[in-house]
Design a protein around this motif. Structure first.
Motif, PDB file in Angstrom:
ATOM      1  N   PHE A 264       0.828  -1.197   0.000  1.00  0.00           N
ATOM      2  CA  PHE A 264       0.000   0.000   0.000  1.00  0.00           C
ATOM      3  C   PHE A 264       0.870   1.256   0.000  1.00  0.00           C
ATOM      4  O   PHE A 264       0.595   2.217  -0.718  1.00  0.00           O
ATOM      5  CB  PHE A 264      -0.934   0.012   1.220  1.00  0.00           C
ATOM      6  CG  PHE A 264      -1.918  -1.119   1.231  1.00  0.00           C
ATOM      7  CD1 PHE A 264      -3.048  -1.076   0.433  1.00  0.00           C
ATOM      8  CD2 PHE A 264      -1.718  -2.225   2.038  1.00  0.00           C
ATOM      9  CE1 PHE A 264      -3.964  -2.117   0.448  1.00  0.00           C
ATOM     10  CE2 PHE A 264      -2.629  -3.273   2.062  1.00  0.00           C
ATOM     11  CZ  PHE A 264      -3.749  -3.223   1.256  1.00  0.00           C
ATOM     12  N   ALA A 265       1.916   1.233   0.805  1.00  0.00           N
ATOM     13  CA  ALA A 265       2.832   2.367   0.822  1.00  0.00           C
ATOM     14  C   ALA A 265       3.551   2.511  -0.513  1.00  0.00           C
ATOM     15  O   ALA A 265       3.784   3.634  -0.992  1.00  0.00           O
ATOM     16  CB  ALA A 265       3.852   2.209   1.954  1.00  0.00           C
ATOM     17  N   MET A 266       3.912   1.398  -1.140  1.00  0.00           N
ATOM     18  CA  MET A 266       4.547   1.459  -2.458  1.00  0.00           C
ATOM     19  C   MET A 266       3.620   2.112  -3.471  1.00  0.00           C
ATOM     20  O   MET A 266       4.049   2.902  -4.321  1.00  0.00           O
ATOM     21  CB  MET A 266       4.944   0.059  -2.911  1.00  0.00           C
ATOM     22  CG  MET A 266       6.006  -0.609  -2.056  1.00  0.00           C
ATOM     23  SD  MET A 266       7.563   0.335  -1.998  1.00  0.00           S
ATOM     24  CE  MET A 266       8.019   0.333  -3.734  1.00  0.00           C
ATOM     25  N   GLN A 267       2.330   1.795  -3.398  1.00  0.00           N
ATOM     26  CA  GLN A 267       1.369   2.424  -4.309  1.00  0.00           C
ATOM     27  C   GLN A 267       1.239   3.920  -4.022  1.00  0.00           C
ATOM     28  O   GLN A 267       1.190   4.745  -4.947  1.00  0.00           O
ATOM     29  CB  GLN A 267       0.003   1.753  -4.175  1.00  0.00           C
ATOM     30  CG  GLN A 267      -0.093   0.366  -4.777  1.00  0.00           C
ATOM     31  CD  GLN A 267      -0.261   0.399  -6.280  1.00  0.00           C
ATOM     32  OE1 GLN A 267      -0.374   1.452  -6.900  1.00  0.00           O
ATOM     33  NE2 GLN A 267      -0.273  -0.776  -6.888  1.00  0.00           N
ATOM     34  N   ALA A 268       1.200   4.283  -2.759  1.00  0.00           N
ATOM     35  CA  ALA A 268       1.013   5.685  -2.398  1.00  0.00           C
ATOM     36  C   ALA A 268       2.225   6.536  -2.761  1.00  0.00           C
ATOM     37  O   ALA A 268       2.084   7.635  -3.304  1.00  0.00           O
ATOM     38  CB  ALA A 268       0.720   5.809  -0.904  1.00  0.00           C
ATOM     39  N   GLY A 272       2.848   2.392  -7.856  1.00  0.00           N
ATOM     40  CA  GLY A 272       2.850   1.056  -8.420  1.00  0.00           C
ATOM     41  C   GLY A 272       3.483   0.097  -7.434  1.00  0.00           C
ATOM     42  O   GLY A 272       3.928   0.505  -6.355  1.00  0.00           O
ATOM     43  N   TYR A 273       3.505  -1.175  -7.776  1.00  0.00           N
ATOM     44  CA  TYR A 273       4.180  -2.155  -6.935  1.00  0.00           C
ATOM     45  C   TYR A 273       5.682  -2.074  -7.142  1.00  0.00           C
ATOM     46  O   TYR A 273       6.171  -1.543  -8.147  1.00  0.00           O
ATOM     47  CB  TYR A 273       3.680  -3.562  -7.248  1.00  0.00           C
ATOM     48  CG  TYR A 273       2.215  -3.775  -6.945  1.00  0.00           C
ATOM     49  CD1 TYR A 273       1.712  -3.526  -5.670  1.00  0.00           C
ATOM     50  CD2 TYR A 273       1.338  -4.217  -7.922  1.00  0.00           C
ATOM     51  CE1 TYR A 273       0.366  -3.704  -5.384  1.00  0.00           C
ATOM     52  CE2 TYR A 273      -0.015  -4.404  -7.648  1.00  0.00           C
ATOM     53  CZ  TYR A 273      -0.494  -4.147  -6.380  1.00  0.00           C
ATOM     54  OH  TYR A 273      -1.823  -4.325  -6.102  1.00  0.00           O
ATOM     55  N   GLY A 274       6.439  -2.606  -6.189  1.00  0.00           N
ATOM     56  CA  GLY A 274       7.894  -2.562  -6.278  1.00  0.00           C
ATOM     57  C   GLY A 274       8.440  -3.401  -7.423  1.00  0.00           C
ATOM     58  O   GLY A 274       7.797  -4.339  -7.909  1.00  0.00           O
ATOM     59  N   ASP A 275       9.648  -3.082  -7.851  1.00  0.00           N
ATOM     60  CA  ASP A 275      10.273  -3.754  -8.994  1.00  0.00           C
ATOM     61  C   ASP A 275      11.022  -5.021  -8.621  1.00  0.00           C
ATOM     62  O   ASP A 275      11.221  -5.891  -9.465  1.00  0.00           O
ATOM     63  CB  ASP A 275      11.265  -2.801  -9.681  1.00  0.00           C
ATOM     64  CG  ASP A 275      10.566  -1.649 -10.365  1.00  0.00           C
ATOM     65  OD1 ASP A 275       9.451  -1.861 -10.882  1.00  0.00           O
ATOM     66  OD2 ASP A 275      11.120  -0.528 -10.373  1.00  0.00           O
ATOM     67  N   SER A 276      11.460  -5.147  -7.384  1.00  0.00           N
ATOM     68  CA  SER A 276      12.342  -6.256  -7.031  1.00  0.00           C
ATOM     69  C   SER A 276      11.569  -7.569  -6.962  1.00  0.00           C
ATOM     70  O   SER A 276      10.353  -7.577  -6.730  1.00  0.00           O
ATOM     71  CB  SER A 276      13.017  -5.991  -5.688  1.00  0.00           C
ATOM     72  OG  SER A 276      12.086  -6.132  -4.633  1.00  0.00           O
ATOM     73  N   PRO A 277      12.268  -8.708  -7.148  1.00  0.00           N
ATOM     74  CA  PRO A 277      11.594 -10.013  -7.047  1.00  0.00           C
ATOM     75  C   PRO A 277      10.945 -10.253  -5.687  1.00  0.00           C
ATOM     76  O   PRO A 277      10.003 -11.031  -5.578  1.00  0.00           O
ATOM     77  CB  PRO A 277      12.729 -11.009  -7.302  1.00  0.00           C
ATOM     78  CG  PRO A 277      13.750 -10.244  -8.082  1.00  0.00           C
ATOM     79  CD  PRO A 277      13.674  -8.840  -7.562  1.00  0.00           C
ATOM     80  N   SER A 278      11.448  -9.581  -4.651  1.00  0.00           N
ATOM     81  CA  SER A 278      10.905  -9.763  -3.307  1.00  0.00           C
ATOM     82  C   SER A 278       9.895  -8.682  -2.931  1.00  0.00           C
ATOM     83  O   SER A 278       9.508  -8.571  -1.764  1.00  0.00           O
ATOM     84  CB  SER A 278      12.039  -9.764  -2.280  1.00  0.00           C
ATOM     85  OG  SER A 278      12.744  -8.526  -2.309  1.00  0.00           O
ATOM     86  N   ALA A 279       9.451  -7.895  -3.898  1.00  0.00           N
ATOM     87  CA  ALA A 279       8.549  -6.787  -3.617  1.00  0.00           C
ATOM     88  C   ALA A 279       7.250  -7.277  -2.983  1.00  0.00           C
ATOM     89  O   ALA A 279       6.734  -8.344  -3.329  1.00  0.00           O
ATOM     90  CB  ALA A 279       8.244  -6.026  -4.906  1.00  0.00           C
ATOM     91  N   SER A 280       6.727  -6.495  -2.059  1.00  0.00           N
ATOM     92  CA  SER A 280       5.455  -6.807  -1.417  1.00  0.00           C
ATOM     93  C   SER A 280       4.325  -6.765  -2.441  1.00  0.00           C
ATOM     94  O   SER A 280       4.240  -5.830  -3.253  1.00  0.00           O
ATOM     95  CB  SER A 280       5.184  -5.803  -0.298  1.00  0.00           C
ATOM     96  OG  SER A 280       3.930  -6.023   0.300  1.00  0.00           O
TER      97      SER A 280
END
Length: 407
Positions: A264-268, A272-280
């Motif tokens: 949610f914080a990444m979107q705010a 968008g969602y995070g780029d890394s393979p481990s992104a939430s």
């Protein structure tokens, strides 16, 4: 939306004379709410799944919204999910997600379509795998154009989470913050929760002290992009200035959870969602859940219907879980009473109802007749805990009621 269902939305939102200031605001909100509002739903499914305690025999009824939680609830292996919504754009998005889960060839394609949501390859995948399986109204929606003439399906090539009422609101917030010398993406540079706190206090919090921001957020229409009608604006503000409330909610989002674990914080802050393979990611987009989502996707029924209308079609004691999002904040006492009368009639023993409110307290006491409410137990302590742990952080309260439970 077409009548009579559109009247259901108006009756919930329109409470004042149409020529009064409040009446004009209510009608402006109804107009704004007609299209896509949430490309991503803003209720934390991790909290929801814990509160709902879903078992394999459960039939869940929920407001569909952007569909993230509809699919995420499948990870709990319910018997059936019925997702209802009056917004035709949300219905189309839910159906797109369900067909894509079933028809796209693998997790990589599904992840690219909905987690990245910004590749031209998604359009090719839509045409090859998804389009042939869509019903005609859903296909017509996605191949039509939005209010400024862009192909709707093209959003998945250019960042769909930047579109819709909420996506546009976040974009406008970023623009206004930059005019005040702050890029909200600075939050993403934090490498620890201590750094999150330092960046928020130094960069983000002072923006809410600006005179223009205080004036702007005092206008109820400024929060239409959050899907907040005038009545909910009043509940959200309470006795405080709206700038103070928004700063507090954003502070929780920015500081109370590790950004690495909070999509949610990444979107705010990142749009968008995070780029890394481990992104939430939401549960339905996590690779570990992909096989279960695909295997269970046909358990979901999506209906363009009013929640109460659907319940009236169902037999007594036939449903297990109810998810109302924050829709009750919009409702009059009469609508609330009708809703809870039908929930109580259709609920099986130990049924659970989960909802959120803009304000802190549950809104039901004094508004729903005691003869109905007395059959339910409000899990006050659990609700406070769920509110504290809800990573989306935008709601004042997360509330759980259990039928006939004295625990």
């Amino acid at each position: 939306m077409k009548a009579p269902r559109n009247r259901a939305v108006r009756s919930a939102v329109h409470r004042h004379d149409h020529l009064s200031k409040q009446g004009l605001l209510e009608r402006a909100f109804t107009f704004a709410f007609r299209g896509l509002v949430y490309a991503q739903i803003w209720e934390d499914p991790a909290v929801d799944l814990e509160a709902l305690a879903v078992t394999p025999d459960c039939h869940i009824v929920q407001i569909a919204s952007g569909g993230c939680n509809v699919l995420s609830y499948l990870t709990a292996n319910p018997r059936a999910i019925t997702a209802v919504d009056l917004n035709t754009a949300h219905i189309a998005l839910n159906k797109l997600k369900l067909i894509a889960a079933r028809e796209l060839p693998d997790y990589a394609a599904f992840h690219r379509f909905f987690a990245r949501a910004n590749s031209k390859d998604n359009i090719a995948a839509y045409k090859r795998y998804v389009r042939p399986h869509l019903d005609e109204p859903t296909r017509r929606y996605w191949e039509g154009r939005d209010m400024i003439g862009r192909p709707r399906i093209g959003g998945f090539a250019k960042g769909v989470y930047k579109r819709g009422l909420l996506g546009n609101f976040i974009g406008a917030a970023h623009f206004i913050a930059k005019l005040n010398g702050v890029d909200p993406k600075v939050m993403l540079a934090a490498n620890s929760m201590q750094e999150q706190r330092e960046i928020f206090d130094r960069e983000i919090a002072p923006v809410f002290d600006k005179g223009f921001i205080k004036w702007l957020t005092d206008q109820p229409a400024s929060l239409f992009g959050l899907g907040i009608p005038p009545s909910q604006y009043e509940a959200l503000a309470g006795d405080n200035k709206m700038a103070v409330v928004l700063r507090e909610r954003l502070e929780k989002l920015a500081c109370d959870f590790d950004l690495k674990d909070n999509y949610f914080a990444m979107q705010a802050f990142g749009r968008g969602y995070g780029d890394s393979p481990s992104a939430s990611l939401p549960p339905y987009l996590q690779e570990a859940n992909y096989a279960d989502i695909v295997a269970r996707v046909d358990r979901v029924e999506v209906r363009h219907a009013n929640f109460v209308e659907y319940l009236r079609e169902m037999p007594d004691a036939s449903l297990d879980r109810y998810v109302l999002l924050d829709a009750q904040d919009w409702m009059t006492d009469e609508i609330l009473t009708n809703l809870w009368a039908e929930i109580t009639r259709t609920a099986k023993p130990d049924a659970r109802v989960l909802f959120r409110t803009a304000g802190v307290e549950t809104i039901l006491p004094g508004r729903v007749p005691e003869a109905i409410l007395a059959r339910w137990t409000y899990r006050a302590e659990d609700s406070l805990d769920y509110t504290k742990r809800d990573r989306s952080s935008i709601y004042g309260g997360v509330h759980l009621y259990v039928l006939g439970d004295a625990a």
